[in-house]
Enzyme design. Structure first.
Site, PDB file in Angstrom:
ATOM      1  CB  THR A 157      -0.902  -0.012   1.263  1.00  0.00           C
ATOM      2  OG1 THR A 157      -1.534   1.256   1.416  1.00  0.00           O
ATOM      3  CG2 THR A 157      -0.099  -0.273   2.536  1.00  0.00           C
ATOM      4  CG  ASP A 158      -1.188   4.986  -0.967  1.00  0.00           C
ATOM      5  OD1 ASP A 158      -1.739   4.353  -0.046  1.00  0.00           O
ATOM      6  OD2 ASP A 158      -1.787   5.851  -1.641  1.00  0.00           O
ATOM      7  CD  GLU A 159      -3.502   3.672   4.464  1.00  0.00           C
ATOM      8  OE1 GLU A 159      -3.282   3.595   5.679  1.00  0.00           O
ATOM      9  OE2 GLU A 159      -4.643   3.683   3.969  1.00  0.00           O
ATOM     10  CE  LYS A 173      -0.053  -4.498   3.082  1.00  0.00           C
ATOM     11  NZ  LYS A 173      -0.405  -5.839   2.504  1.00  0.00           N
ATOM     12  CE1 TYR A 233      -3.476  -2.537   5.772  1.00  0.00           C
ATOM     13  CE2 TYR A 233      -3.289  -0.196   5.235  1.00  0.00           C
ATOM     14  CZ  TYR A 233      -3.371  -1.522   4.831  1.00  0.00           C
ATOM     15  OH  TYR A 233      -3.317  -1.834   3.501  1.00  0.00           O
TER      16      TYR A 233
END
Ligand code: NAD
Ligand code: DAU
Length: 356
Positions: free
Chosen positions: A134-136, A164, A160
């Site tokens: 993810t970009d997060e 990741k 989260y």
């Protein structure tokens, strides 16, 4: 090896869209390995060609089951979509996120490494482990900051995104240390059919239709870069086919939207496609609620590596993709009723009662 791929988390939102697209455009068998948590739904794969795919219900962290599955099917690739994926849930209960996204991903990497080492050398070279991220992991951007590139440092802010980021680091290390042929993709916010209604867009569509409030966190000015899920899936297929081993690829829609604008666009589409019985606008249901703790302000992806190296571009605009999405939810009330189990109602109560 055989012409078979293993897709972990293939009963979830993006994984199931990927499996459906793969069966339509590619050959060979697909083994879906999914624990079937609240987010995993075998009905998502209802349209799959049953002769070419099999669903195995297991945890990616179950070493003996995963070892046996790899030995039996001898896949040419393992694509890892399995994860706990919802930021708000990670704030209420981070433990599951550490367990699946870190500990179980480590176990999966060890299963895959043992399988890969058992292959003859030519097959070792052809094998791929593709990790969907993810970009997060890059944290948050200010209004004038450049979009996230593959060179942006990791700075995750939620349980989260931290979990990741940890899994991405493990994948990188398994390549660097053991030579496992890995690929990692970091994608922005997806939307489209089969999206579990805990996430912004499906939640807003379904709450609107049920006459419920549309809960916008904080001031609604946070920015996300939205990508239609099928475009994400074509991007993953391109990376699997031609991505450089050990590299990461940022996938995004070049489509930054403020949350409030997304909600207003959903409302306008519903006004057109399924107007309220009282003739009023759905936007009247918008209700600003307490913000998400640690809420990242802005995400944006620089997808130029995907475009320049792999010739990938999204084919949907936000207008066409969102219209298709709203139409899909209107056309699939049985799917909606099926996912809105008792457990879903408990979650909605837990997350939103505290915000009012
Ligand atoms: P999802 O929550 O809809 O689906 C996750 C799937 O993984 C479910 O089918 C679930 O049953 C399965 N799963 C969970 N824990 C498991 C375990 N221990 N073993 C086996 N299966 C398990 O998630 P999604 O939105 O489809 O996201 C898929 C992947 O893409 C995730 O890794 C997520 O981090 C990443 N991602 C999501 C988005 C997005 O906008 N949704 C964007 C970028 C990246
Ligand atoms: O950026 C990629 C990420 O996108 C993925 O890695 C995650 O798995 C996926 O869940 C998604 O994370 P977000 O937190 O951005 O998505 P979500 O749909 O939960 O929220 C989108 C934005 O909308 C976010 O700024 C929070 C806001 N929001 C969300 C909900 C559920 C609201 O304002 N109200 C809501 O009720």
């Amino acid at each position: 090896m055989t012409d078979c791929i293993v897709v972990t988390g293939g009963a979830g939102f993006i994984g199931s869209n990927f499996v459906l697209q793969w069966l339509q455009h590619e050959g060979g068998r697909v083994i879906v390995l999914d624990k079937l948590t609240y987010a995993g739904n075998p009905a998502n794969l209802g349209a799959a060609d049953t002769g070419r795919y099999e669903l195995v219900c297991a945890d990616i962290g179950n070493r003996s089951v995963v070892d046996a599955l790899l030995a039996q099917h001898k896949p040419r690739a393992v694509l890892n979509f399995a994860a706990e994926s919802h930021v708000d849930r990670s704030i209420h209960g981070p433990g599951e996120f550490i367990q699946t996204n870190v500990v179980a991903t480590f176990s999966l990497l060890e299963s895959v490494r043992a399988y890969w080492l058992s292959l003859p050398e030519s097959e070792q070279q052809a094998f791929r482990f593709l990790h969907v991220s993810t970009d997060e992991v890059f944290g948050t951007l200010g209004p004038d900051d450049a979009a996230f590139s593959e060179a942006t440092s990791y700075a995750p802010n939620s349980p989260y995104s931290a979990s990741k980021a940890a899994s991405d680091h493990l994948v990188r290390a398994w390549h660097h240390t053991y030579g496992l042929p890995v690929l990692t993709t970091n994608c922005s916010n997806n939307y489209g059919p089969l999206h579990f209604p805990e996430k912004l867009i499906p939640l807003m569509i379904l709450n609107a239709l049920e006459g419920k409030p549309l809960p916008v966190y904080g001031d609604g000015q946070q920015v996300r870069d939205w990508l239609y899920v099928e475009d994400h899936c074509t991007g993953i297929r391109r990376v699997l086919e031609s991505g450089r081993v050990g590299e990461t690829y940022n996938i995004g829609g070049c489509n930054e939207q403020k949350n409030i604008d997304v909600v207003l666009t959903v409302c306008a589409l519903l006004d057109e496609l399924s107007p309220r019985a009282d003739g009023k606008a759905y936007s009247e249901q918008i209700s600003y609620v307490k913000d998400r703790p640690g809420h990242d302000r802005r995400y944006a992806i620089d997808a130029s590596r995907m475009q320049n190296e792999l010739g990938w571009r999204p084919s949907e605009t936000f207008a066409t993709g969102l219209r298709k999405t709203v139409q899909w939810y209107l056309a699939n009330p049985e799917w909606v009723a099926n996912v809105k189990s008792g457990a879903y109602r408990d979650w909605v109560e837990k997350n939103y009662t505290e915000r009012c």
